[in-house]
Design an enzyme around this catalytic site. Structure first.
Site, PDB file in Angstrom:
ATOM      1  CG  ASP A  67     -36.502  -0.210  33.677  1.00  0.00           C
ATOM      2  OD1 ASP A  67     -36.928  -0.057  34.836  1.00  0.00           O
ATOM      3  OD2 ASP A  67     -35.370   0.155  33.333  1.00  0.00           O
ATOM      4  CG  HIS A 138     -28.416   0.987  30.807  1.00  0.00           C
ATOM      5  ND1 HIS A 138     -27.644  -0.079  31.192  1.00  0.00           N
ATOM      6  CD2 HIS A 138     -29.134   1.331  31.910  1.00  0.00           C
ATOM      7  CE1 HIS A 138     -27.894  -0.353  32.464  1.00  0.00           C
ATOM      8  NE2 HIS A 138     -28.787   0.477  32.918  1.00  0.00           N
ATOM      9  CD  GLU A 143     -28.220  -2.710  28.334  1.00  0.00           C
ATOM     10  OE1 GLU A 143     -27.437  -1.748  28.451  1.00  0.00           O
ATOM     11  OE2 GLU A 143     -28.321  -3.601  29.198  1.00  0.00           O
TER      12      GLU A 143
END
Ligand code: GLP
Length: 246
Positions: A67, A138, A143
């Site tokens: 990410d 998460h 999420e």
């Protein structure tokens, strides 16, 4: 899910590094899936030691990170690109051309998500994916509420996630509100997954994971759908789950 319980953070980090090194010694062209956060820092220190003292080379390894914060470019001090370079890449022999993260600044964001998922499929999926877990379950930045079939996408971060990550920023307000993350389905494409959990702060999340109830409310629970997951958990993080199992 295979569960390895260890005494503490250092043991967790060493056990994870052993799995990474075994993987690389078996295939010099390994594709590694990497994570940020505090959890894998000890693993990264052990990987650096393995390179410096045991000659484990990363020259032909490729990495794909989970990410990146939306809005933070490669040179931003708080970008995950900077984090990974500081904590790991700059201390290994891996060429920077072999390291891949989403670009937090590309417009429109949907195009960057498509580019990164295609790159992930072309270079990867990873032979081995390292994962940490948020206190709300998460993985990456998926999420609660993220669908099982999700691919790389842009997410609005939970307030709890922003608060947890504020320690890396000048102030809580400076934490970006959005991020680009591999999806649940992307993560589950990996050959092997190693999930790390350490400390009392993660005890509730580990307990919930080991309840084995698969639900969007707790994204890490989707890992039960993968056939090769190893959880390396230290005593403090395992405490609540263990009480329940007695
Ligand atoms: C961050 C990262 C995750 C990480 C998690 C846990 O927000 N995006 O990949 O696993 O939160 O962080 P920590 O390891 O610091 O507890």
């Amino acid at each position: 899910m295979k569960i390895i319980t260890v005494d503490n953070y250092n043991e967790m980090s060493k056990a994870a590094a052993q799995l990474v090194e075994q993987q690389i010694l078996g295939n010099r062209e390994t594709v590694l899936g990497l994570a940020t956060g505090s959890t894998p820092l000890g693993l990264y220190e052990n990987m650096i030691e393995g390179y410096q003292k045991r000659g484990i080379s990363y020259r032909n390894v490729q990495t794909l990170n989970l990410d990146e914060y939306r809005g933070l470019g490669k040179t931003h001090p708080n970008s995950y690109y900077t984090f990974m370079c500081d904590k790991l890449f700059s201390q290994l022999d891996i060429p920077l051309a072999n390291v891949h993260l989403p670009d937090g600044t590309t417009q429109p964001v949907e195009a960057e998500c498509r580019r990164y998922e295609a790159l992930f499929d072309r270079i990867g999926p990873p032979h081995l994916q390292i994962l940490g877990m948020g206190t709300n379950g998460h993985i990456g930045f998926n999420e609660p509420g993220t669908a099982e079939h999700s691919l790389t996408h842009c997410v609005e971060l939970d307030e709890s996630t922003r608060a947890n990550n504020a320690r890396f920023f000048e102030s809580a307000d400076a934490v970006p509100t959005h991020a680009i993350t591999l999806g649940i389905a992307s993560i589950l494409k990996s050959g092997k997954i190693v999930l790390l959990a350490s400390g009392k702060k993660k005890a509730e999340a580990v307990k919930r994971l080991l309840d084995q109830e698969i639900s969007e409310d707790f994204p890490a629970s989707f890992l039960w759908k993968h056939e090769d997951v190893t959880l390396i958990v230290d005593r403090d993080a395992y405490q609540l789950a263990q009480q329940e199992r007695r």
